[in-house]
Design an enzyme around this catalytic site. Structure first.
Site, PDB file in Angstrom:
ATOM      1  N   ASP A  42      59.086  12.008  96.534  1.00  0.00           N
ATOM      2  CA  ASP A  42      60.119  12.729  97.293  1.00  0.00           C
ATOM      3  C   ASP A  42      60.318  12.013  98.620  1.00  0.00           C
ATOM      4  O   ASP A  42      59.400  11.360  99.127  1.00  0.00           O
ATOM      5  CB  ASP A  42      59.700  14.193  97.538  1.00  0.00           C
ATOM      6  CG  ASP A  42      60.893  15.108  97.800  1.00  0.00           C
ATOM      7  OD1 ASP A  42      61.220  15.922  96.916  1.00  0.00           O
ATOM      8  OD2 ASP A  42      61.507  15.004  98.891  1.00  0.00           O
ATOM      9  N   ASN A  95      65.166  13.908  89.196  1.00  0.00           N
ATOM     10  CA  ASN A  95      65.643  15.236  89.563  1.00  0.00           C
ATOM     11  C   ASN A  95      66.068  15.345  91.029  1.00  0.00           C
ATOM     12  O   ASN A  95      66.763  16.286  91.391  1.00  0.00           O
ATOM     13  CB  ASN A  95      64.500  16.215  89.243  1.00  0.00           C
ATOM     14  CG  ASN A  95      64.628  17.523  89.946  1.00  0.00           C
ATOM     15  OD1 ASN A  95      65.415  18.367  89.529  1.00  0.00           O
ATOM     16  ND2 ASN A  95      63.874  17.700  91.027  1.00  0.00           N
ATOM     17  N   TYR A 161      80.097  16.461  94.020  1.00  0.00           N
ATOM     18  CA  TYR A 161      78.961  16.999  93.235  1.00  0.00           C
ATOM     19  C   TYR A 161      79.345  17.087  91.759  1.00  0.00           C
ATOM     20  O   TYR A 161      78.560  16.726  90.882  1.00  0.00           O
ATOM     21  CB  TYR A 161      78.568  18.370  93.797  1.00  0.00           C
ATOM     22  CG  TYR A 161      77.239  18.912  93.284  1.00  0.00           C
ATOM     23  CD1 TYR A 161      76.027  18.402  93.745  1.00  0.00           C
ATOM     24  CD2 TYR A 161      77.210  19.944  92.356  1.00  0.00           C
ATOM     25  CE1 TYR A 161      74.820  18.908  93.280  1.00  0.00           C
ATOM     26  CE2 TYR A 161      76.002  20.463  91.893  1.00  0.00           C
ATOM     27  CZ  TYR A 161      74.810  19.935  92.367  1.00  0.00           C
ATOM     28  OH  TYR A 161      73.608  20.445  91.909  1.00  0.00           O
ATOM     29  N   ILE A 194      69.604  28.449  90.176  1.00  0.00           N
ATOM     30  CA  ILE A 194      68.142  28.548  90.145  1.00  0.00           C
ATOM     31  C   ILE A 194      67.658  28.873  91.558  1.00  0.00           C
ATOM     32  O   ILE A 194      68.115  28.257  92.535  1.00  0.00           O
ATOM     33  CB  ILE A 194      67.509  27.226  89.651  1.00  0.00           C
ATOM     34  CG1 ILE A 194      68.155  26.744  88.334  1.00  0.00           C
ATOM     35  CG2 ILE A 194      65.993  27.397  89.493  1.00  0.00           C
ATOM     36  CD1 ILE A 194      68.026  27.681  87.155  1.00  0.00           C
TER      37      ILE A 194
HETATM   38  P1  NAI Z   1      65.599  21.450  96.395  1.00  0.00           P
HETATM   39  O1  NAI Z   1      66.453  21.154  97.585  1.00  0.00           O
HETATM   40  O2  NAI Z   1      64.719  22.639  96.407  1.00  0.00           O
HETATM   41  O3  NAI Z   1      64.760  20.168  96.012  1.00  0.00           O
HETATM   42  C1  NAI Z   1      65.368  18.892  95.978  1.00  0.00           C
HETATM   43  C2  NAI Z   1      64.345  17.868  96.419  1.00  0.00           C
HETATM   44  O4  NAI Z   1      64.982  16.573  96.367  1.00  0.00           O
HETATM   45  C3  NAI Z   1      63.863  18.068  97.856  1.00  0.00           C
HETATM   46  O5  NAI Z   1      62.447  18.081  97.899  1.00  0.00           O
HETATM   47  C4  NAI Z   1      64.432  16.880  98.613  1.00  0.00           C
HETATM   48  O6  NAI Z   1      63.578  16.423  99.667  1.00  0.00           O
HETATM   49  C5  NAI Z   1      64.538  15.847  97.495  1.00  0.00           C
HETATM   50  N1  NAI Z   1      65.473  14.779  97.845  1.00  0.00           N
HETATM   51  C6  NAI Z   1      66.707  14.897  98.402  1.00  0.00           C
HETATM   52  N2  NAI Z   1      67.224  13.684  98.623  1.00  0.00           N
HETATM   53  C7  NAI Z   1      66.312  12.775  98.181  1.00  0.00           C
HETATM   54  C8  NAI Z   1      66.269  11.373  98.146  1.00  0.00           C
HETATM   55  N3  NAI Z   1      67.280  10.608  98.624  1.00  0.00           N
HETATM   56  N4  NAI Z   1      65.184  10.760  97.615  1.00  0.00           N
HETATM   57  C9  NAI Z   1      64.139  11.504  97.155  1.00  0.00           C
HETATM   58  N5  NAI Z   1      64.104  12.841  97.187  1.00  0.00           N
HETATM   59  C10 NAI Z   1      65.191  13.466  97.690  1.00  0.00           C
HETATM   60  O7  NAI Z   1      66.637  21.551  95.162  1.00  0.00           O
HETATM   61  P2  NAI Z   1      66.465  22.103  93.670  1.00  0.00           P
HETATM   62  O8  NAI Z   1      67.266  23.339  93.583  1.00  0.00           O
HETATM   63  O9  NAI Z   1      65.063  22.064  93.223  1.00  0.00           O
HETATM   64  O10 NAI Z   1      67.325  20.971  92.916  1.00  0.00           O
HETATM   65  C11 NAI Z   1      66.738  19.952  92.120  1.00  0.00           C
HETATM   66  C12 NAI Z   1      67.847  19.307  91.310  1.00  0.00           C
HETATM   67  O11 NAI Z   1      68.466  20.300  90.496  1.00  0.00           O
HETATM   68  C13 NAI Z   1      68.961  18.681  92.128  1.00  0.00           C
HETATM   69  O12 NAI Z   1      69.366  17.482  91.495  1.00  0.00           O
HETATM   70  C14 NAI Z   1      70.079  19.696  92.056  1.00  0.00           C
HETATM   71  O13 NAI Z   1      71.345  19.118  92.222  1.00  0.00           O
HETATM   72  C15 NAI Z   1      69.867  20.238  90.663  1.00  0.00           C
HETATM   73  N6  NAI Z   1      70.425  21.567  90.434  1.00  0.00           N
HETATM   74  C16 NAI Z   1      69.968  22.654  91.129  1.00  0.00           C
HETATM   75  C17 NAI Z   1      70.498  23.904  90.879  1.00  0.00           C
HETATM   76  C18 NAI Z   1      70.045  25.137  91.591  1.00  0.00           C
HETATM   77  O14 NAI Z   1      70.679  26.192  91.384  1.00  0.00           O
HETATM   78  N7  NAI Z   1      69.002  25.120  92.389  1.00  0.00           N
HETATM   79  C19 NAI Z   1      71.578  24.075  89.882  1.00  0.00           C
HETATM   80  C20 NAI Z   1      71.935  22.886  89.167  1.00  0.00           C
HETATM   81  C21 NAI Z   1      71.378  21.679  89.462  1.00  0.00           C
END
Ligand code: NAI
Length: 257
Positions: A42, A95, A161, A194
């Site tokens: 991360d 992810n 997005y 989520i």
């Molecule tokens: P979150 O914000 O809780 O976790 C995302 C993680 O990605 C964070 O720890 C962040 O530091 C890391 N991150 C961001 N930019 C980065 C980079 N350049 N390099 C490495 N790490 C990086 O988000 P969540 O909800 O867990 O999302 C995970 C994935 O699921 C994302 O791709 C998001 O687009 C996708 N998603 C989430 C949904 C939701 O409702 N939470 C719905 C559909 C897709």
């Protein structure tokens, strides 16, 4: 091996990006419960260290590696450190992702914001696969990429997005065909709403914001990160041996028309 493991991935090594939070953290923990050693990647250093500690508390093994998925050298170094620590790479969950800062129609969409989202949410997935595949090819394995409901339907006011997450599905299909005969299965997951820190930012963490999102979920609730993790674990398992280039929707019915 963690006590609750069913041992699907004993002796295997998994690499998870975006593992400091939300879906990535839940999936890193799920891989560990299945007996895998985990590279916890991360951009957020304290967050990925916390995830690695949680895995160790479960009795598993993890290495926290700081990695910005838009930087080739970071991705390569994180994968090299994972292989150095655990000897191989079998499984990857690409992810890491960001949500848009604000909605705007396409003609008014900020160009820098477009670049930022495409860079992390799409190009980052490509860079990770580019450097994971040569390592996984040694013995075969599986890759899962995170798309979204926005990879299946258009989202008004969210051109970047939507394009990035549709792109992840296209990229998943192309890579799946490239490596299907070489024992690497590439699939995607498309989560609905989520309950993660990202969703907290999206709803403003207010009761009204949460209620609006929930009203768009036919199931009447948000999903849990563990419900996406379960799908990723299944897609990586031998039970999904015939699953190639699939975009699996796990969304409480949100995109069912
Ligand atoms: P979150 O914000 O809780 O976790 C995302 C993680 O990605 C964070 O720890 C962040 O530091 C890391 N991150 C961001 N930019 C980065 C980079 N350049 N390099 C490495 N790490 C990086 O988000 P969540 O909800 O867990 O999302 C995970 C994935 O699921 C994302 O791709 C998001 O687009 C996708 N998603 C989430 C949904 C939701 O409702 N939470 C719905 C559909 C897709």
């Amino acid at each position: 091996m963690p006590t609750q493991s069913n041992g699907n991935f004993v002796g295997k090594v998994a690499f998870v990006t975006g593992a400091a939070s939300g879906i990535g953290r839940a999936t890193a923990l799920a891989f560990a419960r299945e007996g895998a050693n985990v590279g916890v990647a991360d951009v957020s250093e304290p967050g990925n260290q916390a995830t690695a500690r949680m895995i160790e508390e479960l009795g598993g093994r993890a290495i926290a590696v700081q990695c910005d998925v838009t930087r080739t050298e970071d991705v390569k170094a994180a994968l090299d450190k994972t292989v150095e620590a655990f000897g191989r790479l079998d499984l990857a969950f690409n992810n890491a992702g960001i949500e848009p800062k604000k909605a705007a129609p396409t003609a008014e969409y900020d160009e820098e914001e477009w670049n930022r989202i495409i860079d992390i949410d799409l190009r980052g997935v490509f860079l990770c696969m580019k450097h994971e595949i040569p390592l996984i090819l040694k013995q075969g394995g599986a890759i899962v990429n995170t798309s979204s409901g926005a990879g299946i339907i258009g989202i008004k006011g969210s051109p970047a997005y939507t394009a990035a997450k549709h792109g992840v599905i296209g990229l998943t299909k192309a890579a799946a065909l490239d490596y299907a005969a070489q024992n690497i299965r590439v699939n995607a997951v498309c989560p609905g709403y989520i309950d993660t820190p990202m969703m907290g930012r999206f709803t403003g963490d207010t009761d009204e914001g949460r209620a609006k999102v929930i009203s768009e979920e036919p199931v009447g609730r948000m999903g849990k990160p563990e419900e996406i993790a379960a799908a990723v674990i299944w897609l990586c398992s031998d039970a999904a041996a015939f699953m190639i280039g699939h975009a699996m929707v796990i969304d409480g019915g949100q995109t069912v028309q």
